[in-house]
Motif scaffolding. Structure first.
Motif, PDB file in Angstrom:
ATOM      1  N   LEU A  34      -8.616   0.727   1.329  1.00 50.03           N
ATOM      2  CA  LEU A  34      -7.626   1.719   1.741  1.00 50.03           C
ATOM      3  C   LEU A  34      -8.296   3.067   1.930  1.00 50.03           C
ATOM      4  O   LEU A  34      -9.257   3.398   1.230  1.00 50.03           O
ATOM      5  CB  LEU A  34      -6.519   1.851   0.684  1.00 50.03           C
ATOM      6  N   HIS A  64      -4.841  -5.992   1.418  1.00 50.61           N
ATOM      7  CA  HIS A  64      -5.201  -4.576   1.323  1.00 50.61           C
ATOM      8  C   HIS A  64      -6.493  -4.442   0.503  1.00 50.61           C
ATOM      9  O   HIS A  64      -6.486  -3.960  -0.633  1.00 50.61           O
ATOM     10  CB  HIS A  64      -4.060  -3.777   0.687  1.00 50.61           C
ATOM     11  N   LYS A 124       0.833  -1.206   0.000  1.00 47.91           N
ATOM     12  CA  LYS A 124       0.000   0.000   0.000  1.00 47.91           C
ATOM     13  C   LYS A 124       0.866   1.253   0.000  1.00 47.91           C
ATOM     14  O   LYS A 124       2.034   1.214   0.436  1.00 47.91           O
ATOM     15  CB  LYS A 124      -0.925  -0.002   1.214  1.00 47.91           C
ATOM     16  N   THR A 163      -4.836   0.667   5.629  1.00 45.85           N
ATOM     17  CA  THR A 163      -5.669  -0.483   5.264  1.00 45.85           C
ATOM     18  C   THR A 163      -6.770  -0.628   6.306  1.00 45.85           C
ATOM     19  O   THR A 163      -6.489  -0.821   7.484  1.00 45.85           O
ATOM     20  CB  THR A 163      -4.828  -1.777   5.217  1.00 45.85           C
TER      21      THR A 163
END
Length: 236
Positions: free
Chosen positions: A170, A167, A152, A158
């Protein structure tokens, strides 16, 4: 308040006469929940981009069959657009490909997942308390992807995860929100996609397992679309 929908993909040809395009799905479903929002769809995969990020108050990027890590000129242009939206402090929502390409543009890494296809109804655990989202611990909705965000962006958190997809959701502050799954997909549409790609890109056993999940599991797509509408409205 005007939301620009950056359509990175479109309903498959075989289903086009029966279902709205992906951009239209969001405009119709969110519009029904938040009538104060208006929408304009830009087909970015055909290089139809807005004149500037200021053309709309907020933005949403749809799913796509394209790879978010690809170097097609329109994908590179979309990454630049995302970074400008972020720099301007505008609200941005991403779905599936949109989730992935936002992660890529902001410094994350996207690739094909070694674990294979994520299809059918998937359950995700809510692992962060997000003030702008209802306080739930588990949410289920349709998925259809082989690529994933493997790393990420540093500044994003997350908030949705599962054993299959680390993930899956987000967020950054109160202005960037992304989902790996498809809250716009009904069970009926998900089944249509499974049937269409069964034995073509989906291994038959994966397709059958996905059908079983659609038949047996409850999805929370209405709640998710309501969250997305409220998120866009509050910040736009």
């Amino acid at each position: 308040m005007k939301i620009g929908i950056l359509a990175a993909g479109i309903t498959p040809d075989a289903l086009r006469s029966q279902y709205p395009t992906y951009g239209e799905m969001f405009a119709q479903q969110i519009g029904a929940l938040e009538p104060e929002l208006s929408f304009e769809i830009f087909d970015v995969r055909l290089d139809e981009f807005p004149e500037s990020t200021q053309a709309c108050d907020g933005w949403l990027i749809t799913g796509s069959k394209s790879d978010a890590y690809g170097d097609d000129p329109w994908i590179i242009k979309l990454c630049d657009f995302i970074r400008e939206v972020d720099a301007n402090g505008q609200v941005l929502v991403g779905i599936c490909f949109g989730h992935q390409v936002i992660a890529r543009a902001l410094g994350g890494r996207v690739a094909k997942f070694d674990g294979g296809w994520g299809v059918g109804v998937h359950h995700y655990q809510v692992v962060e308390d997000i003030p702008t989202l209802p306080a739930v611990k588990d949410i289920a909705f349709c998925a259809f992807h082989q690529d994933q965000v493997l790393e990420k962006p540093a500044k994003m958190t997350t908030f949705l995860t599962s054993n299959f997809c680390q993930h899956a959701g987000l967020i950054y502050q109160d202005r960037i929100l992304t989902f790996q799954g498809h809250p716009e997909f009904s069970k009926v549409y998900e089944n249509e996609l499974i049937d269409l790609y069964d034995g073509v890109t989906l291994p038959p056993d994966v397709a059958e397992k996905a059908r079983q999940s659609v038949a047996q599991e409850t999805i929370h797509n209405q709640s998710l679309m309501a969250w997305i509408g409220q998120f866009l409205k509050a910040r736009a």
